[in-house]
Design a protein around this motif. Structure first.
Motif, PDB file in Angstrom:
ATOM      1  N   ASP A  33     -12.523 -29.293 -12.210  1.00  0.00           N
ATOM      2  CA  ASP A  33     -13.350 -30.599 -11.939  1.00  0.00           C
ATOM      3  C   ASP A  33     -14.656 -30.229 -11.465  1.00  0.00           C
ATOM      4  N   ILE A  34     -15.750 -30.363 -11.901  1.00  0.00           N
ATOM      5  CA  ILE A  34     -17.018 -29.980 -11.463  1.00  0.00           C
ATOM      6  C   ILE A  34     -17.215 -30.802 -10.336  1.00  0.00           C
ATOM      7  N   ASP A  35     -17.090 -31.982 -10.035  1.00  0.00           N
ATOM      8  CA  ASP A  35     -17.385 -32.819  -8.801  1.00  0.00           C
ATOM      9  C   ASP A  35     -16.548 -32.069  -7.576  1.00  0.00           C
ATOM     10  N   ARG A  36     -15.357 -31.646  -8.011  1.00  0.00           N
ATOM     11  CA  ARG A  36     -14.571 -31.127  -6.647  1.00  0.00           C
ATOM     12  C   ARG A  36     -15.206 -29.615  -6.521  1.00  0.00           C
ATOM     13  N   ILE A  37     -15.652 -29.100  -7.734  1.00  0.00           N
ATOM     14  CA  ILE A  37     -16.361 -27.567  -7.176  1.00  0.00           C
ATOM     15  C   ILE A  37     -17.511 -27.901  -6.285  1.00  0.00           C
ATOM     16  N   ALA A  38     -18.123 -28.829  -6.721  1.00  0.00           N
ATOM     17  CA  ALA A  38     -19.584 -29.401  -6.094  1.00  0.00           C
ATOM     18  C   ALA A  38     -19.070 -29.354  -4.495  1.00  0.00           C
ATOM     19  N   ALA A  39     -18.129 -30.185  -4.207  1.00  0.00           N
ATOM     20  CA  ALA A  39     -17.861 -30.914  -3.022  1.00  0.00           C
ATOM     21  C   ALA A  39     -17.387 -29.421  -2.140  1.00  0.00           C
ATOM     22  N   LEU A  40     -16.608 -28.517  -2.714  1.00  0.00           N
ATOM     23  CA  LEU A  40     -16.229 -27.508  -2.117  1.00  0.00           C
ATOM     24  C   LEU A  40     -17.157 -26.461  -1.865  1.00  0.00           C
ATOM     25  N   THR A  41     -18.128 -26.558  -2.691  1.00  0.00           N
ATOM     26  CA  THR A  41     -19.387 -25.605  -2.457  1.00  0.00           C
ATOM     27  C   THR A  41     -19.926 -26.112  -0.938  1.00  0.00           C
ATOM     28  N   ARG A  42     -20.217 -27.621  -0.949  1.00  0.00           N
ATOM     29  CA  ARG A  42     -20.789 -28.044   0.297  1.00  0.00           C
ATOM     30  C   ARG A  42     -20.043 -27.814   1.268  1.00  0.00           C
ATOM     31  N   ASP A  43     -18.575 -27.784   1.319  1.00  0.00           N
ATOM     32  CA  ASP A  43     -17.816 -27.424   2.483  1.00  0.00           C
ATOM     33  C   ASP A  43     -18.079 -26.223   2.944  1.00  0.00           C
ATOM     34  N   ILE A  44     -17.948 -25.083   2.108  1.00  0.00           N
ATOM     35  CA  ILE A  44     -18.018 -23.776   2.363  1.00  0.00           C
ATOM     36  C   ILE A  44     -19.511 -23.575   3.025  1.00  0.00           C
ATOM     37  N   GLY A  45     -20.681 -24.192   2.482  1.00  0.00           N
ATOM     38  CA  GLY A  45     -21.928 -24.008   3.257  1.00  0.00           C
ATOM     39  C   GLY A  45     -21.727 -24.630   4.596  1.00  0.00           C
ATOM     40  N   ARG A  46     -21.111 -25.781   4.726  1.00  0.00           N
ATOM     41  CA  ARG A  46     -21.028 -26.219   6.318  1.00  0.00           C
ATOM     42  C   ARG A  46     -20.047 -25.368   7.196  1.00  0.00           C
ATOM     43  N   ALA A  47     -18.924 -24.878   6.516  1.00  0.00           N
ATOM     44  CA  ALA A  47     -18.124 -24.060   7.449  1.00  0.00           C
ATOM     45  C   ALA A  47     -18.927 -22.558   7.971  1.00  0.00           C
TER      46      ALA A  47
END
Length: 301
Positions: free
Chosen positions: A135-149
């Motif tokens: 799911d592209i929206d979840r992949i995008a959200a994951l990417t934001r989360d990793i950037g934040r982490a």
């Protein structure tokens, strides 16, 4: 064959002036691991245990944060950022190795190395697990989360926004024109609905032959099927691997190469979708541009 290779996105070139998106929680470990230069706390020292983790670490972390990458990080047919990876150590995944290297965070797959991950967490190391996601929206959200982490939220937002923008552009243009297409790897692997490759094929307006045949997720296709019922278009990846022709179902098989010569074909660099992460922005761009070139050729034969 239409082959497309483009320079990969570099997060630090994209970080300014982008609209932040909605962040969906990832895991409790990562949600609690966010540190950054802005708040004055030290950035985490990070290692990647997998190819997907390599792409995230290289794109988002500062060089001095990177302790080690996975053993495959420098293989250009597997890693989109292989050139950048060459300057960093590579470790075989093991709790002992990561602890000896003094890492604060390890990025790995959600479905592997459970014992290693559990041991690392016992010793206070944050383990960020990347799920298998289509799911592209979840992949995008994951990417934001990793950037934040990793302490670089703007970089994560930049990659996520680019991914969403490219998918939206592909859907609007629909260069696939409802062609029946089949994705193939040299070993006979294919992708139907439920796999991120199929998600991108749908985004560009292709009909997926594997899905229409009743398959789902990551599956396989036989040489006999290609010969008896060829698609309008072949979408291939990893045929540039040094192992592509070694005992594989397709590879350099003469029956396949003879039949494939009569079918339109787009080769998407395997490294652009070796996993379901931010790199799918590169894969959908390669697929879109390959289709646009094919459309132009058909318009002006």
């Amino acid at each position: 064959m239409i082959t497309r290779r483009r320079r990969p996105i570099h997060a630090t070139m994209l970080a300014g002036g982008l609209v932040a998106g909605l962040v969906t929680p990832w895991t409790a470990a990562v949600a609690g691991a966010g540190v950054g230069a802005a708040d004055g706390r030290p950035l985490p020292r990070v290692a990647s245990a997998t190819l997907c983790g390599d792409q995230y670490v290289l794109a988002l972390a500062d060089p001095e944060q990177i302790v080690a990458l996975s053993p495959h990080a420098t293989k250009p047919w597997l890693s989109l950022l292989a050139d950048q990876a060459a300057t960093y150590p590579r470790l075989r995944p093991s709790a002992e190795g990561y602890l000896h290297a003094g890492v604060d965070m390890v990025i790995t797959n959600a479905w592997t190395d459970h014992a290693t991950a559990a041991l690392l967490e016992r010793f206070g190391v944050t383990v960020a697990r990347i799920p298998l996601e289509d799911d592209i929206d979840r992949i995008a959200a994951l990417t934001r989360d990793i950037g934040r982490a990793l302490g670089h939220p703007a970089r994560g937002d930049a990659l996520a926004d680019t991914l969403l923008a490219r998918i939206a552009a592909a859907r609007a243009a629909a260069p696939g024109r409802d062609r029946v297409a089949l994705y193939l790897r040299p070993g006979g692997g294919t992708a139907a609905e439920g796999a991120y490759v199929a998600t991108l094929m749908d985004a560009v307006g292709l009909r997926n032959q594997a899905t229409e045949a009743g398959l789902s997720g990551w599956s396989s296709w036989s040489l006999e099927q290609v010969i008896a019922d060829p698609p309008d278009l072949l979408v291939t990846s990893f045929f540039d691997s040094p192992h592509a022709g070694m005992g594989q179902a397709f590879g350099d098989h003469p029956a396949f190469t003879t039949r494939a010569a009569t079918i339109d074909r787009i080769e998407v660099p395997g490294a652009a979708w070796v996993c379901g992460g931010w790199i799918l922005a590169e894969a959908v761009e390669a697929l879109t541009e390959g289709l646009e070139a094919l459309n132009a050729r058909e318009a002006h034969p």
